[in-house]
Write an enzyme that holds these catalytic residues in place. Structure first.
Site, PDB file in Angstrom:
ATOM      1  N   CYS A   1      -2.614   1.479   8.972  1.00  0.00           N
ATOM      2  CA  CYS A   1      -2.557   2.518   7.936  1.00  0.00           C
ATOM      3  C   CYS A   1      -3.899   3.223   7.753  1.00  0.00           C
ATOM      4  O   CYS A   1      -3.951   4.419   7.508  1.00  0.00           O
ATOM      5  CB  CYS A   1      -2.112   1.908   6.622  1.00  0.00           C
ATOM      6  SG  CYS A   1      -3.112   0.484   6.150  1.00  0.00           S
TER       7      CYS A   1
ATOM      8  N   LYS B   1      10.689  -9.624   1.068  1.00  0.00           N
ATOM      9  CA  LYS B   1      11.494  -9.184   2.213  1.00  0.00           C
ATOM     10  C   LYS B   1      10.569  -8.595   3.272  1.00  0.00           C
ATOM     11  O   LYS B   1       9.944  -7.559   3.059  1.00  0.00           O
ATOM     12  CB  LYS B   1      12.516  -8.121   1.803  1.00  0.00           C
ATOM     13  CG  LYS B   1      13.561  -7.900   2.889  1.00  0.00           C
ATOM     14  CD  LYS B   1      14.109  -6.513   2.952  1.00  0.00           C
ATOM     15  CE  LYS B   1      13.172  -5.509   3.531  1.00  0.00           C
ATOM     16  NZ  LYS B   1      12.862  -5.698   4.971  1.00  0.00           N
TER      17      LYS B   1
ATOM     18  N   GLU C   1       1.274   0.650  -1.383  1.00  0.00           N
ATOM     19  CA  GLU C   1       0.254   0.800  -0.325  1.00  0.00           C
ATOM     20  C   GLU C   1       0.932   1.565   0.800  1.00  0.00           C
ATOM     21  O   GLU C   1       1.707   0.996   1.565  1.00  0.00           O
ATOM     22  CB  GLU C   1      -0.186  -0.582   0.168  1.00  0.00           C
ATOM     23  CG  GLU C   1      -0.723  -1.508  -0.905  1.00  0.00           C
ATOM     24  CD  GLU C   1      -2.127  -1.137  -1.338  1.00  0.00           C
ATOM     25  OE1 GLU C   1      -2.804  -0.376  -0.632  1.00  0.00           O
ATOM     26  OE2 GLU C   1      -2.533  -1.596  -2.414  1.00  0.00           O
TER      27      GLU C   1
ATOM     28  N   GLU D   1       0.264  10.732   9.905  1.00  0.00           N
ATOM     29  CA  GLU D   1      -0.361   9.623  10.628  1.00  0.00           C
ATOM     30  C   GLU D   1       0.298   9.500  12.007  1.00  0.00           C
ATOM     31  O   GLU D   1       1.515   9.484  12.108  1.00  0.00           O
ATOM     32  CB  GLU D   1      -0.277   8.320   9.834  1.00  0.00           C
ATOM     33  CG  GLU D   1       1.112   7.940   9.375  1.00  0.00           C
ATOM     34  CD  GLU D   1       1.135   6.650   8.563  1.00  0.00           C
ATOM     35  OE1 GLU D   1       0.106   5.971   8.465  1.00  0.00           O
ATOM     36  OE2 GLU D   1       2.207   6.340   8.027  1.00  0.00           O
TER      37      GLU D   1
HETATM   38  P1  NAD Z   1       8.668   1.348   6.324  1.00  0.00           P
HETATM   39  O1  NAD Z   1       8.387   2.111   5.083  1.00  0.00           O
HETATM   40  O2  NAD Z   1       9.713   1.868   7.243  1.00  0.00           O
HETATM   41  O3  NAD Z   1       9.093  -0.142   5.987  1.00  0.00           O
HETATM   42  C1  NAD Z   1       8.312  -0.984   5.150  1.00  0.00           C
HETATM   43  C2  NAD Z   1       9.210  -2.011   4.500  1.00  0.00           C
HETATM   44  O4  NAD Z   1      10.159  -1.348   3.670  1.00  0.00           O
HETATM   45  C3  NAD Z   1      10.026  -2.845   5.485  1.00  0.00           C
HETATM   46  O5  NAD Z   1      10.175  -4.152   4.977  1.00  0.00           O
HETATM   47  C4  NAD Z   1      11.365  -2.134   5.497  1.00  0.00           C
HETATM   48  O6  NAD Z   1      12.433  -2.968   5.863  1.00  0.00           O
HETATM   49  C5  NAD Z   1      11.474  -1.697   4.045  1.00  0.00           C
HETATM   50  N1  NAD Z   1      12.343  -0.538   3.851  1.00  0.00           N
HETATM   51  C6  NAD Z   1      12.584   0.475   4.720  1.00  0.00           C
HETATM   52  N2  NAD Z   1      13.461   1.345   4.183  1.00  0.00           N
HETATM   53  C7  NAD Z   1      13.773   0.879   2.957  1.00  0.00           C
HETATM   54  C8  NAD Z   1      14.642   1.335   1.920  1.00  0.00           C
HETATM   55  N3  NAD Z   1      15.345   2.449   2.031  1.00  0.00           N
HETATM   56  N4  NAD Z   1      14.712   0.596   0.791  1.00  0.00           N
HETATM   57  C9  NAD Z   1      14.003  -0.525   0.657  1.00  0.00           C
HETATM   58  N5  NAD Z   1      13.174  -1.009   1.596  1.00  0.00           N
HETATM   59  C10 NAD Z   1      13.050  -0.316   2.738  1.00  0.00           C
HETATM   60  O7  NAD Z   1       7.265   1.189   7.065  1.00  0.00           O
HETATM   61  P2  NAD Z   1       6.967   0.492   8.453  1.00  0.00           P
HETATM   62  O8  NAD Z   1       7.401   1.415   9.542  1.00  0.00           O
HETATM   63  O9  NAD Z   1       7.476  -0.903   8.455  1.00  0.00           O
HETATM   64  O10 NAD Z   1       5.369   0.390   8.400  1.00  0.00           O
HETATM   65  C11 NAD Z   1       4.539   1.421   8.757  1.00  0.00           C
HETATM   66  C12 NAD Z   1       4.051   2.181   7.535  1.00  0.00           C
HETATM   67  O11 NAD Z   1       3.369   1.305   6.649  1.00  0.00           O
HETATM   68  C13 NAD Z   1       3.052   3.242   7.891  1.00  0.00           C
HETATM   69  O12 NAD Z   1       3.335   4.400   7.164  1.00  0.00           O
HETATM   70  C14 NAD Z   1       1.718   2.640   7.444  1.00  0.00           C
HETATM   71  O13 NAD Z   1       0.717   3.570   7.175  1.00  0.00           O
HETATM   72  C15 NAD Z   1       2.131   1.881   6.248  1.00  0.00           C
HETATM   73  N6  NAD Z   1       1.154   0.841   5.947  1.00  0.00           N
HETATM   74  C16 NAD Z   1       0.357   0.982   4.839  1.00  0.00           C
HETATM   75  C17 NAD Z   1      -0.611   0.013   4.548  1.00  0.00           C
HETATM   76  C18 NAD Z   1      -1.498   0.136   3.331  1.00  0.00           C
HETATM   77  O14 NAD Z   1      -2.125  -0.856   2.962  1.00  0.00           O
HETATM   78  N7  NAD Z   1      -1.588   1.292   2.695  1.00  0.00           N
HETATM   79  C19 NAD Z   1      -0.761  -1.095   5.383  1.00  0.00           C
HETATM   80  C20 NAD Z   1       0.059  -1.187   6.500  1.00  0.00           C
HETATM   81  C21 NAD Z   1       1.022  -0.227   6.764  1.00  0.00           C
END
Ligand code: NAD
Length: 486
Positions: free
Chosen positions: A285, A176, A251, A386
């Site tokens: 990230c 997803k 991650e 962040e």
């Molecule tokens: P997010 O956590 O809001 O969303 C990530 C994914 O989870 C999306 O597909 C979203 O639809 C899904 N999601 C959101 N809420 C959910 C729920 N309640 N239940 C199930 N799935 C859910 O993150 P974002 O805003 O899309 O991305 C930014 C974040 O990702 C930042 O915190 C960044 O640091 C992190 N990130 C980490 C890495 C790494 O490798 N450590 C890499 C890239 C981004």
């Protein structure tokens, strides 16, 4: 037209709309124009995808690694051939400049190609037994169906590395993507189908996260969760995954320190910031979030960074002059503005607006000028959490011990950077900083061949390298008791 119209989910080898018939809109963050309507899948689409992945699992798991690798090679080549179209999709829905989008496509293709090779190497071990009549071997088998949940900031790169490692290991996948960037995930799924990956081996469902991911978390056939996203959602999903004791790889977010010692090559350290912080408008990230500069070179460093920041072209990612595109959404922009505003209210100095800016091409998108903040307090939310935007918080330090202590004074542990010409100092700093990866004079230290991941609130598990394959394998010990003649 960017993609096939209308974009459809991939379930059981079929391109399908949402079971409910509903869809949601995808918007260009640079122009706020409507790009496409995408299926708004829900729990029933998620269940259909899990059924398809479970049906496809036995044959895919039984195939040799070499055979699975051949499909991945084809997919990798197809991605390379189609790199410009794929990059245009990423730029349209995620906003990053085309050159960076092209870099993401090539890196994603490199991950798929690398795991095509690694598929052959799910080797086990033979263990010397204490009993002379016993022979012990440990084999590694595919874990089952894997769920891959990905964010919008590297919408192809992060999906491709999960899918490639899982498929190489012999798992089948339900994925997803983030709702901001589903188009590139659907384009990737279409390429996978064209590469001949059998029906059900990869399934992509788009829509609201809770019903889709919730259904997968309750499904006992799904044995792995590979999640990239925020720490808050990662913690929530770790609890959800515990209901069926799925092994999770998380991650999550970071607040990377970027430590510049007094003997550093300043040009290299300044250029490094352009690469690691201006890239994707700071929405990375592992982007430097706290820039610690030795006090003897602090002022010169700030002056140099200002000159660099002034030269950054901000604009629509389709324009070759743009080095930085918009932030992903209004709420992302407002959050960064708030963090800068609060730091300023607490006494920090802010260079450039730290606010929403219009551009000549578009006065509508979520553009923000790169912003330099000096004198920020160690407990300001801007550096504790962040920033996820183009904000460079630069702070002076006086000694090695102070730099390391402040670098480690965070709940996160993902990326870190050290700039120095002193090998001894570089190695000691790299060993002392609590993070999953450290770049020494290297602003982009992540690579296909080496593991990437975090510690502390940045999560657990690794992607890339042999470690990335191991996440999708299960060890089995086989003990053979010999009874025959000697
Ligand atoms: P997010 O956590 O809001 O969303 C990530 C994914 O989870 C999306 O597909 C979203 O639809 C899904 N999601 C959101 N809420 C959910 C729920 N309640 N239940 C199930 N799935 C859910 O993150 P974002 O805003 O899309 O991305 C930014 C974040 O990702 C930042 O915190 C960044 O640091 C992190 N990130 C980490 C890495 C790494 O490798 N450590 C890499 C890239 C981004």
């Amino acid at each position: 037209m960017l993609t096939k119209e209308p974009p459809l989910q991939l379930i059981g080898g079929e391109a399908v709309p949402a079971a409910s018939g509903r869809s949601f809109a995808v918007t260009d963050p640079a122009t706020l124009e409507h790009l496409a309507d995408v299926p708004n899948g829900d729990a029933s689409d998620a269940a259909a995808a899990a059924d398809a992945a479970a049906r496809a699992f036995p044959a895919w798991a039984a195939a040799s690694g070499r055979a699975r690798g051949r499909f991945l090679f084809k997919l990798s080549e197809a991605m390379r051939r189609d790199d410009e179209r794929l990059a245009a999709i990423i730029t349209a829905e995620a906003g990053k400049p085309l050159k960076q989008a092209l870099g993401e496509v090539r890196s994603a293709a490199a991950f798929v190609g690398w795991y095509a090779e690694e598929a052959k190497r799910a080797n086990g071990t033979v263990v010397a037994s204490a009993d002379p009549n016993r022979r012990i071997s440990v084999i590694r088998q595919p874990a089952g169906v894997a769920a891959a949940i990905t964010p919008w900031n590297f919408p192809l790169g992060l999906l491709a590395r999960k899918v490639a490692a899982a498929l190489a290991a012999g798992c089948t996948v339900v994925a997803k993507p983030a709702s901001e960037t589903p188009l590139i995930a659907l384009a990737f799924a279409e390429l996978a189908t064209r590469a001949g990956i059998p029906p059900g081996v990869l399934n992509v469902v788009t829509g609201d996260p809770e019903p889709i991911v919730g259904a997968w978390m309750d499904d006992r056939r799904i044995r792995r969760l590979s999640f990239t996203g925020s720490t808050a959602v990662g913690q929530h999903l770790a609890r959800e995954a515990a209901r069926t004791l799925k092994r999770a790889s998380l991650e999550l977010g970071g607040s990377a320190p970027y430590v510049v010692f007094d003997d550093a090559d300043i040009d290299l350290a300044v250029e490094g910031l352009l690469l690691s912080k201006i890239r994707n408008a700071g929405q990375v990230c592992a982007a430097p979030n706290r820039i610690y500069v030795h006090r003897s070179i602090h002022d010169e460093f700030v002056t140099r960074v200002r000159a660099m920041v002034d030269a950054v072209g901000v604009g629509n990612g389709r324009d070759p002059q743009s080095a930085m595109g918009p932030l992903i959404s209004e709420s992302a922009l407002r959050n960064v503005e708030r963090l800068v505003h609060d730091a300023r209210a607490a006494g920090a100095g802010v260079y450039t607006g730290g606010r929403w800016i219009g551009t000549p091409q578009t006065r509508r998108g979520w553009f923000m000028q790169p912003t330099i903040v000096t004198g920020v307090a160690d407990d300001a939310e801007l550096v504790v959490e962040e920033a996820f935007g183009p904000v460079l918080s630069i702070m002076p330090f006086a000694s090695f011990g102070e730099a390391i202590a402040r670098a480690n004074d965070t709940r996160y542990g993902l990326g870190a950077y050290v700039f120095t010409r002193d090998l001894d100092r570089a190695q000691r700093a790299a060993e002392a900083i609590e993070s999953g990866i450290v770049g020494i004079n290297d602003p982009l230290p992540a690579s296909v061949e080496a593991p990437f991941g975090g510690s502390k609130a940045s999560g657990y598990g690794r992607e890339g390298g042999a470690e990335g394959l191991a996440e999708f394998l299960e060890e089995k010990t086989i003990s053979l008791q010999l009874r025959g003649e000697r």
